[in-house]
Enzyme design. Structure first.
Site, PDB file in Angstrom:
ATOM      1  N   TYR A 145      11.939  25.799  39.592  1.00 44.65           N
ATOM      2  CA  TYR A 145      10.696  25.644  38.824  1.00 44.65           C
ATOM      3  C   TYR A 145      10.143  24.220  38.986  1.00 44.65           C
ATOM      4  O   TYR A 145       8.983  24.027  39.365  1.00 44.65           O
ATOM      5  CB  TYR A 145      10.979  25.944  37.356  1.00 44.65           C
ATOM      6  CG  TYR A 145       9.754  25.949  36.472  1.00 44.65           C
ATOM      7  CD1 TYR A 145       8.733  26.866  36.673  1.00 44.65           C
ATOM      8  CD2 TYR A 145       9.625  25.037  35.428  1.00 44.65           C
ATOM      9  CE1 TYR A 145       7.618  26.872  35.846  1.00 44.65           C
ATOM     10  CE2 TYR A 145       8.512  25.049  34.600  1.00 44.65           C
ATOM     11  CZ  TYR A 145       7.516  25.966  34.817  1.00 44.65           C
ATOM     12  OH  TYR A 145       6.403  25.983  34.006  1.00 44.65           O
ATOM     13  N   VAL A 187      12.465  29.387  23.360  1.00 42.58           N
ATOM     14  CA  VAL A 187      12.973  29.193  22.005  1.00 42.58           C
ATOM     15  C   VAL A 187      12.073  29.801  20.926  1.00 42.58           C
ATOM     16  O   VAL A 187      12.584  30.350  19.945  1.00 42.58           O
ATOM     17  CB  VAL A 187      13.280  27.694  21.762  1.00 42.58           C
ATOM     18  CG1 VAL A 187      12.010  26.857  21.653  1.00 42.58           C
ATOM     19  CG2 VAL A 187      14.167  27.516  20.566  1.00 42.58           C
ATOM     20  N   VAL A 188      10.765  29.761  21.089  1.00 40.26           N
ATOM     21  CA  VAL A 188       9.905  30.301  20.025  1.00 40.26           C
ATOM     22  C   VAL A 188      10.078  31.822  19.900  1.00 40.26           C
ATOM     23  O   VAL A 188      10.430  32.311  18.817  1.00 40.26           O
ATOM     24  CB  VAL A 188       8.429  29.885  20.218  1.00 40.26           C
ATOM     25  CG1 VAL A 188       7.549  30.564  19.181  1.00 40.26           C
ATOM     26  CG2 VAL A 188       8.284  28.369  20.115  1.00 40.26           C
ATOM     27  N   PHE A 191      13.748  32.617  18.553  1.00 38.06           N
ATOM     28  CA  PHE A 191      13.989  32.391  17.118  1.00 38.06           C
ATOM     29  C   PHE A 191      13.189  33.361  16.249  1.00 38.06           C
ATOM     30  O   PHE A 191      13.690  33.864  15.245  1.00 38.06           O
ATOM     31  CB  PHE A 191      13.642  30.946  16.734  1.00 38.06           C
ATOM     32  CG  PHE A 191      14.659  29.911  17.160  1.00 38.06           C
ATOM     33  CD1 PHE A 191      15.844  30.268  17.801  1.00 38.06           C
ATOM     34  CD2 PHE A 191      14.438  28.555  16.897  1.00 38.06           C
ATOM     35  CE1 PHE A 191      16.781  29.304  18.193  1.00 38.06           C
ATOM     36  CE2 PHE A 191      15.369  27.591  17.272  1.00 38.06           C
ATOM     37  CZ  PHE A 191      16.536  27.967  17.930  1.00 38.06           C
ATOM     38  N   PRO A 272      16.584  19.456  29.414  1.00 39.64           N
ATOM     39  CA  PRO A 272      16.129  18.095  29.069  1.00 39.64           C
ATOM     40  C   PRO A 272      16.470  17.724  27.617  1.00 39.64           C
ATOM     41  O   PRO A 272      16.294  18.535  26.708  1.00 39.64           O
ATOM     42  CB  PRO A 272      14.615  18.171  29.286  1.00 39.64           C
ATOM     43  CG  PRO A 272      14.432  19.277  30.270  1.00 39.64           C
ATOM     44  CD  PRO A 272      15.493  20.282  29.938  1.00 39.64           C
ATOM     45  N   ARG A 275      11.775  15.631  24.869  1.00 41.72           N
ATOM     46  CA  ARG A 275      10.484  15.900  25.515  1.00 41.72           C
ATOM     47  C   ARG A 275       9.368  15.739  24.493  1.00 41.72           C
ATOM     48  O   ARG A 275       9.349  16.412  23.464  1.00 41.72           O
ATOM     49  CB  ARG A 275      10.466  17.300  26.107  1.00 41.72           C
ATOM     50  CG  ARG A 275       9.264  17.512  26.982  1.00 41.72           C
ATOM     51  CD  ARG A 275       9.184  18.914  27.473  1.00 41.72           C
ATOM     52  NE  ARG A 275      10.103  19.208  28.539  1.00 41.72           N
ATOM     53  CZ  ARG A 275      10.539  20.433  28.803  1.00 41.72           C
ATOM     54  NH1 ARG A 275      10.148  21.441  28.071  1.00 41.72           N
ATOM     55  NH2 ARG A 275      11.359  20.642  29.803  1.00 41.72           N
TER      56      ARG A 275
END
Ligand code: UDP
Length: 314
Positions: A145, A187-188, A191, A272, A275
């Protein structure tokens, strides 16, 4: 204005199509549906100025008529999917970008490519400013990516310098909102899906890594402003409000009034640690900054996820 949009059935691409049509434009949307979904554009099916073609832009593009704006959004943007499809990811950033640039060159159209904060890799500078060149592992799991987007930026600058194409490069930071796929893995959606099902929230690692989340309508507004600017170098677009992933999980639980436990899972490699966009350039050059707060944006997103969960998955 006649627009060519790749990734039109994707999360951000479909919102961009909505915006371009609302502004009175005509849109030809392309998507190979590898991660995009027809559901994201089904409301446009009978729109008189919207045409959709299932098409892979890594193949030579034959599109008739003259375009004023070419937007290259086609990409596999979720770690889950780009790990599953590394070659397709590399191709959409390389061959796909080149094919879209060729259309812009042919038509003397403006060209915008959506790049990413991943260009900064696991950054050693914080917050990230456009002049920072990044700390990217060129052979790690995320390299398909990161490097495809770095190449996309490089070939975009090449077409500008060599052929005079009017190009723009958006470096998009974490963005969320309705039309993210439930099984997206980011993640959004992860969760929200877990919280709505009353399942434990899966925090990778100790959750001390940070991200900054931008609502999709703000992001699309930034893209449109950038595409109408004369800025040729990359511009960060994102929301500078930074949270640890653990704080983010707690926020979601509070907002949704759920008491789901948090379970820790292994941190993916090269994830990472910090960020946060420096958006000074976007403010100065585009007069842009995000307007939608996290709570408001999450409420909209939760409503969408609720309605999706009531129908078929994913
Ligand atoms: N993450 C997590 N739980 C999940 C999915 C992601 O803790 O179920 C973490 C992930 O390790 C990363 C952050 O949330 O640190 C954002 O991940 P995402 O996949 O959304 O995008 P990224 O910013 O890594 O491209």
């Amino acid at each position: 204005m006649r627009h060519l949009v790749s990734g039109a059935a994707g999360f951000i691409g479909s919102h961009l199509c909505d915006r371009l049509l609302a502004d009175g434009g005509e849109v030809l949307g392309l998507d190979n549906l590898i991660t995009g979904s027809r559901r994201n554009i089904e409301h446009l099916a009978s729109h008189p100025k919207f045409i959709f073609r299932e098409f892979d832009v890594t193949q030579p593009i034959a599109v008739d008529g003259k375009f004023d704006h070419v937007w290259h959004l086609a990409s596999l943007a979720s770690p889950k999917f780009y790990l599953a499809y590394p070659i397709e990811t590399l191709e959409s950033g390389s061959t796909g970008t080149r094919n879209m640039l060729e259309i812009a060159r042919r038509d003397s159209a403006r060209f915008l490519v959506t790049s990413t904060s991943e260009c900064y890799g696991d950054p050693l500078e914080h917050p990230q400013v456009e002049t920072y060149w990044g700390n990217v592992n060129p052979v790690g799991l995320r390299s398909c990516y990161d490097e495809s987007k770095r190449y996309a930026e490089a070939i975009t600058m090449g077409y500008h310098r060599k052929h005079g194409v009017r190009t723009n490069i958006a470096r998009i930071f974490n963005t969320y909102g309705p039309r993210m796929a439930l099984d997206d893995g980011r993640v959004v959606p992860a969760f929200l899906d877990q919280a709505l099902r009353g399942e434990p929230l899966t925090v990778f690692g100790d959750g001390s890594q940070t991200r900054s989340f931008c609502y999709v309508s703000d992001l699309v507004d930034g893209l449109v402003r950038l595409a109408n600017s004369e800025e040729r170098f990359p511009v960060n677009l994102g929301n500078p409000v930074e949270l640890t992933i653990l704080e983010f999980a707690e926020r979601i639980k509070r907002l949704m009034g759920v008491n789901a436990p948090i379970v820790h899972k292994e941190l993916p490699s090269d994830d990472p640690k910090r960020r946060q966009p420096n958006i000074g350039k976007a403010k100065q050059v585009l007069g842009w900054e995000p307007k939608v707060g996290l709570e408001e944006g999450l409420r909209e997103t939760v409503e969408y996820f609720k309605s999706r969960l009531m129908t078929a998955r994913p």
